[in-house]
Design a protein around this motif. Structure first.
Motif, mmCIF file in Angstrom:
data_model
loop_
_atom_site.group_PDB
_atom_site.id
_atom_site.type_symbol
_atom_site.label_atom_id
_atom_site.label_comp_id
_atom_site.label_asym_id
_atom_site.label_seq_id
_atom_site.Cartn_x
_atom_site.Cartn_y
_atom_site.Cartn_z
ATOM 1 N N HIS A 213 16.800 -34.972 -37.225
ATOM 2 C CA HIS A 213 16.591 -33.594 -37.676
ATOM 3 C C HIS A 213 15.674 -32.858 -36.700
ATOM 4 C CE1 HIS A 213 16.984 -30.683 -40.958
ATOM 5 N NE2 HIS A 213 15.755 -30.298 -40.644
ATOM 6 N N PRO A 214 15.814 -31.541 -36.562
ATOM 7 C CA PRO A 214 14.892 -30.800 -35.696
ATOM 8 C C PRO A 214 13.445 -30.937 -36.166
ATOM 9 C CG PRO A 214 16.778 -29.437 -36.298
ATOM 10 C CD PRO A 214 16.864 -30.663 -37.132
ATOM 11 N N GLY A 215 12.534 -31.097 -35.217
ATOM 12 C CA GLY A 215 11.127 -31.209 -35.558
ATOM 13 C C GLY A 215 10.540 -29.874 -35.976
ATOM 14 N N PRO A 216 9.411 -29.897 -36.698
ATOM 15 C CA PRO A 216 8.792 -28.646 -37.139
ATOM 16 C C PRO A 216 7.987 -27.982 -36.035
ATOM 17 C CG PRO A 216 7.541 -30.531 -37.938
ATOM 18 C CD PRO A 216 8.728 -31.090 -37.213
ATOM 19 N N TYR A 217 7.556 -26.762 -36.321
ATOM 20 C CA TYR A 217 6.650 -26.027 -35.438
ATOM 21 C C TYR A 217 5.286 -25.913 -36.111
ATOM 22 C CZ TYR A 217 10.471 -24.561 -32.376
ATOM 23 O OH TYR A 217 11.518 -24.552 -31.487
ATOM 24 N N ARG A 218 4.243 -25.935 -35.281
ATOM 25 C CA ARG A 218 2.878 -25.727 -35.748
ATOM 26 C C ARG A 218 2.395 -24.369 -35.247
ATOM 27 N NH1 ARG A 218 -1.302 -29.617 -36.512
ATOM 28 N NH2 ARG A 218 0.059 -31.136 -35.502
ATOM 29 N N ILE A 219 1.784 -23.596 -36.153
ATOM 30 C CA ILE A 219 1.230 -22.298 -35.801
ATOM 31 C C ILE A 219 -0.283 -22.370 -35.970
ATOM 32 C CG2 ILE A 219 1.212 -19.824 -36.277
ATOM 33 C CD1 ILE A 219 3.967 -20.104 -37.505
ATOM 34 N N GLY A 220 -1.000 -22.164 -34.882
ATOM 35 C CA GLY A 220 -2.452 -22.097 -34.913
ATOM 36 C C GLY A 220 -2.889 -20.827 -34.230
ATOM 37 N N GLY A 221 -3.418 -19.868 -34.985
ATOM 38 C CA GLY A 221 -3.662 -18.547 -34.419
ATOM 39 C C GLY A 221 -2.328 -17.889 -34.121
ATOM 40 N N ARG A 222 -2.114 -17.504 -32.849
ATOM 41 C CA ARG A 222 -0.804 -16.984 -32.441
ATOM 42 C C ARG A 222 -0.069 -17.964 -31.538
ATOM 43 N NH1 ARG A 222 0.649 -12.080 -33.867
ATOM 44 N NH2 ARG A 222 -0.892 -10.581 -34.605
ATOM 45 N N CYS A 223 -0.581 -19.173 -31.475
ATOM 46 C CA CYS A 223 0.053 -20.211 -30.663
ATOM 47 C C CYS A 223 1.075 -20.958 -31.504
ATOM 48 C CB CYS A 223 -1.012 -21.163 -30.127
ATOM 49 S SG CYS A 223 -0.341 -22.537 -29.177
ATOM 50 N N VAL A 224 2.308 -21.049 -31.009
ATOM 51 C CA VAL A 224 3.384 -21.771 -31.691
ATOM 52 C C VAL A 224 3.826 -22.922 -30.795
ATOM 53 C CG1 VAL A 224 5.715 -21.616 -32.643
ATOM 54 C CG2 VAL A 224 4.147 -19.681 -32.873
ATOM 55 N N GLU A 225 3.769 -24.126 -31.312
ATOM 56 C CA GLU A 225 4.152 -25.290 -30.517
ATOM 57 C C GLU A 225 4.922 -26.282 -31.377
ATOM 58 O OE1 GLU A 225 0.572 -27.057 -29.148
ATOM 59 O OE2 GLU A 225 -0.120 -27.655 -31.150
ATOM 60 N N PRO A 226 5.873 -27.018 -30.776
ATOM 61 C CA PRO A 226 6.604 -28.029 -31.539
ATOM 62 C C PRO A 226 5.705 -29.212 -31.876
ATOM 63 C CG PRO A 226 7.264 -28.075 -29.240
ATOM 64 C CD PRO A 226 6.368 -26.890 -29.390
ATOM 65 N N VAL A 227 5.935 -29.794 -33.042
ATOM 66 C CA VAL A 227 5.177 -30.969 -33.477
ATOM 67 C C VAL A 227 5.935 -32.214 -33.051
ATOM 68 C CG1 VAL A 227 4.279 -32.231 -35.477
ATOM 69 C CG2 VAL A 227 4.208 -29.721 -35.430
ATOM 70 N N PRO A 228 5.301 -33.137 -32.338
ATOM 71 C CA PRO A 228 5.997 -34.375 -31.978
ATOM 72 C C PRO A 228 6.284 -35.206 -33.219
ATOM 73 C CG PRO A 228 3.662 -34.511 -31.412
ATOM 74 C CD PRO A 228 3.905 -33.102 -31.830
ATOM 75 N N VAL A 229 7.480 -35.801 -33.263
ATOM 76 C CA VAL A 229 7.893 -36.591 -34.427
ATOM 77 C C VAL A 229 8.261 -38.022 -34.051
ATOM 78 C CG1 VAL A 229 8.656 -34.582 -35.743
ATOM 79 C CG2 VAL A 229 10.262 -35.734 -34.201
ATOM 80 N N GLY A 230 8.041 -38.417 -32.798
ATOM 81 C CA GLY A 230 8.379 -39.772 -32.386
ATOM 82 C C GLY A 230 9.856 -39.921 -32.071
ATOM 83 N N ASP A 231 10.266 -41.160 -31.846
ATOM 84 C CA ASP A 231 11.677 -41.427 -31.547
ATOM 85 C C ASP A 231 12.513 -41.223 -32.807
ATOM 86 O OD1 ASP A 231 11.012 -42.106 -28.944
ATOM 87 O OD2 ASP A 231 10.680 -44.214 -29.452
ATOM 88 N N PRO A 232 13.540 -40.368 -32.739
ATOM 89 C CA PRO A 232 14.334 -40.107 -33.950
ATOM 90 C C PRO A 232 15.202 -41.295 -34.339
ATOM 91 C CG PRO A 232 15.282 -38.966 -32.069
ATOM 92 C CD PRO A 232 13.997 -39.563 -31.583
ATOM 93 N N LEU A 233 15.364 -41.463 -35.636
ATOM 94 C CA LEU A 233 16.295 -42.438 -36.192
ATOM 95 C C LEU A 233 17.671 -41.785 -36.287
ATOM 96 C CD1 LEU A 233 13.932 -43.570 -39.067
ATOM 97 C CD2 LEU A 233 14.540 -44.970 -37.076
ATOM 98 N N PRO A 234 18.735 -42.580 -36.469
ATOM 99 C CA PRO A 234 20.057 -41.963 -36.661
ATOM 100 C C PRO A 234 20.124 -41.231 -37.991
ATOM 101 C CG PRO A 234 20.167 -44.339 -36.985
ATOM 102 C CD PRO A 234 18.813 -44.047 -36.437
#
Length: 345
Positions: A213-234
């Protein structure tokens, strides 16, 4: 309380046929005019015009009466469907264990409030647990799988101490659902579910299991960055889960930060020129908004970008950490460490 269902059914049929009474009466009057009124049988242009006007009026009355009845019946059916779908994919509580939460979905199927996407957030003794997923395909045909997975998650999230065991419960629920469908439909088309399972601890610790599944985004202030989720499972349903399931520990969700979980329909939505929807840029523009308003603004931007023609369902779940950081407390006076007094020798 006793109820005569024969009388109820008769009353329902009478209500449905009510809108057609007036057009039928108009039609009877028009036939009577044509057959028995001496004026209608007189030759000449004025009488032919009058007869045409009568029958045109009757025709319009019939169409309007039938249309009005169908519109009212459709409104009743849609209201019942929306109520059932809202029970299935119920909106989460606005606050869950110190977290502000909001969610919403746009369905690609006309007339459907929910489709093949699913989400849920619950407070458990092990932390706030969240699931978001996307069933292969979209629309009402995928609702059976959504029901099976959400029902399993709502129980397993409270019963299982380990996040990995929650995921195994979801896998078993999907397997049972597909076996039941195989008995009813032969053959069953290949079906799988991309899924993100997430746990937020009391200190903001994030533990994640990602099944394609697509990983989430983290918003801190006005900074938007993807959250690492590790190696994806099937994805669930495509291959069995591995024997060893270890959740990935992501950086903590600090007080004031926001987490945006989404399905792939958000990032893969295209406009008429084939350009993808700029989800990170839209999130940055709405970074200071409350979760519910952030969901609304993303949905509005999505519909504007696609011209209202979505190719896939889109689900969003937004979590903001409103917990207050507790400052470090000074040590008690009696426990304060002092320097040892130097010996006179």
């Amino acid at each position: 309380m006793f109820r005569d269902w024969g009388v109820v059914g008769e009353g329902s049929r009478l209500r449905r046929s009510g809108p057609l009474v007036a057009p039928v009466v108009w039609g009877g009057l028009a036939v009577a005019w044509r057959l028995w009124c001496p004026l209608a049988r007189e030759p000449g242009l004025p009488m032919r015009v009058a007869t045409s006007v009568v029958f045109l009026t009757v025709g319009i009355g019939l169409l309007l009466g039938a249309r009005g009845g169908l519109v009212r019946e459709l409104a009743r059916v849609r209201a019942v469907a929306e109520a059932a779908q809202q029970v299935l994919l119920r909106p989460p509580a606005a606050r869950i264990d110190g977290l502000a939460v909001a969610a919403g979905q746009l369905s690609a199927a006309r007339g459907a409030v929910v489709g093949g996407d699913l989400y849920e957030a619950v407070a458990t003794p092990y932390g706030v647990r969240i699931v978001i997923g996307d069933v292969r395909g979209h629309g009402l045909a995928a609702l059976g799988t959504v029901v099976a997975l959400l029902g399993s998650f709502r129980e397993a999230a409270h019963d299982e101490a380990e996040l990995a065991d929650v995921l195994r419960r979801l896998e078993r629920a999907l397997g049972r659902h597909l076996c039941e469908r195989a008995r009813e439909e032969h053959p069953v088309a290949e079906e799988f579910v991309t899924l993100l399972l997430l746990e937020i601890g009391p200190d903001g610790e994030l533990r994640v299991l990602d099944c394609g599944h697509p990983g989430p985004y983290r918003i801190g202030g006005r900074c938007v960055e993807p959250v690492p989720v590790g190696d994806p499972l099937p994805p669930l349903g495509s291959f069995p889960l591995p024997a060893d399931l270890v959740p990935y520990t992501a950086p903590r969700l600090l007080p004031g930060e926001t987490l945006v979980l989404h399905t792939d329909g958000a990032e893969e939505a295209r406009d008429h020129r084939g350009r993808f929807f700029p989800l990170p840029a839209v999130l940055a523009g709405a970074a200071r908004e409350a979760p519910a308003e952030l969901v609304r603004q993303v949905h509005t931007a999505l519909l504007r970008h696609t011209g209202g023609r979505l190719a896939d369902d889109v689900a969003l779940l937004v979590v903001r950490n409103d917990r207050v950081r507790v400052p470090a407390q000074p040590a008690e006076p009696g426990l304060r460490r002092t320097r040892p007094t130097p010996s006179p020798h």
